[in-house]
Design a protein around this motif. Structure first.
Motif, PDB file in Angstrom:
ATOM      1  N   ASP A 187       0.485  -0.861   0.230  1.00 14.69           N
ATOM      2  CA  ASP A 187      -0.051  -0.352   0.208  1.00 14.69           C
ATOM      3  C   ASP A 187       0.734   1.181   0.319  1.00 14.69           C
ATOM      4  O   ASP A 187       1.955   1.540   0.364  1.00 14.69           O
ATOM      5  N   VAL A 188       0.363   2.073  -0.541  1.00 20.79           N
ATOM      6  CA  VAL A 188       1.030   3.543  -0.803  1.00 20.79           C
ATOM      7  C   VAL A 188       0.639   4.424   0.146  1.00 20.79           C
ATOM      8  O   VAL A 188      -0.409   4.237   0.746  1.00 20.79           O
ATOM      9  N   LEU A 189       1.878   4.436   1.136  1.00 21.35           N
ATOM     10  CA  LEU A 189       1.056   5.912   2.876  1.00 21.35           C
ATOM     11  C   LEU A 189       1.477   6.580   2.697  1.00 21.35           C
ATOM     12  O   LEU A 189       0.557   7.667   2.244  1.00 21.35           O
ATOM     13  N   TYR A 190       2.863   7.360   1.184  1.00 19.47           N
ATOM     14  CA  TYR A 190       2.353   8.644   0.916  1.00 19.47           C
ATOM     15  C   TYR A 190       3.858   9.077  -0.306  1.00 19.47           C
ATOM     16  O   TYR A 190       4.445   7.606  -0.593  1.00 19.47           O
ATOM     17  N   LEU A 191       4.179   9.459  -1.458  1.00 12.82           N
ATOM     18  CA  LEU A 191       4.316   9.997  -1.956  1.00 12.82           C
ATOM     19  C   LEU A 191       5.461  11.151  -1.406  1.00 12.82           C
ATOM     20  O   LEU A 191       3.650  12.640  -1.218  1.00 12.82           O
TER      21      LEU A 191
END
Length: 149
Positions: free
Chosen positions: A38-42
């Motif tokens: 899962d992408v948490l942040y960019l």
């Protein structure tokens, strides 16, 4: 949409481990990437491009020597090469499908339990040598959390 594209690119960086070849430490390192994250942040230049709320539902999946990033449909796909013998550990990618097709990146990565952090730059810019997206150098960073744990 642009932030989502960057998230997909980041996933592509992680998923594919093309070029690791043989056995030993390189194969063990590649296995750490396998699965869905899962992408948490960019982040870009120290600012969150994709905050946690917008990152919800974005994933990066690594299968063998390939990666895919997106939501329910792939937005980016590509290949990557890991260099676990470097310090910090290095990752190079090539996006082969998506809006930003044929982008080459040079980055670094680190695992912290079930979290993976990757920082990179594109094309002719120099590879980062430590984790810090600040400084206006076009550095990008993605944080991923392994699903199911």
């Amino acid at each position: 949409m642009r932030a989502r594209a960057w998230a997909v690119l980041a996933v592509a960086l992680v998923v594919t481990a093309e070029g690791l070849g043989g056995g030993g430490a390189a194969t063990k390192e590649r296995e750490k990437f396998q699965g869905t994250w899962d992408v948490l942040y960019l982040m870009k230049d120290g600012k969150k491009e994709v905050p946690p709320k917008k990152a919800k539902g974005m994933t990066m999946t690594f299968t063998g020597h390939k990666f895919m990033m997106g939501g329910s449909e792939p937005e980016y796909e590509g290949t990557c090469t890991l260099h676990p013998d470097k310090s910090p550990k290095q990752i190079d990618t090539k996006v082969t499908y998506g809006k930003d097709k044929v982008i080459h990146t040079k980055g670094i990565y680190e695992f912290d339990g079930d979290t993976l952090k990757i920082e990179w730059t594109e094309d002719k810019a120099e590879r980062p040598t430590k984790f810090s997206t600040k400084g206006g150098k076009g550095l990008r960073m993605i944080a991923l959390k392994r699903q199911g744990r």
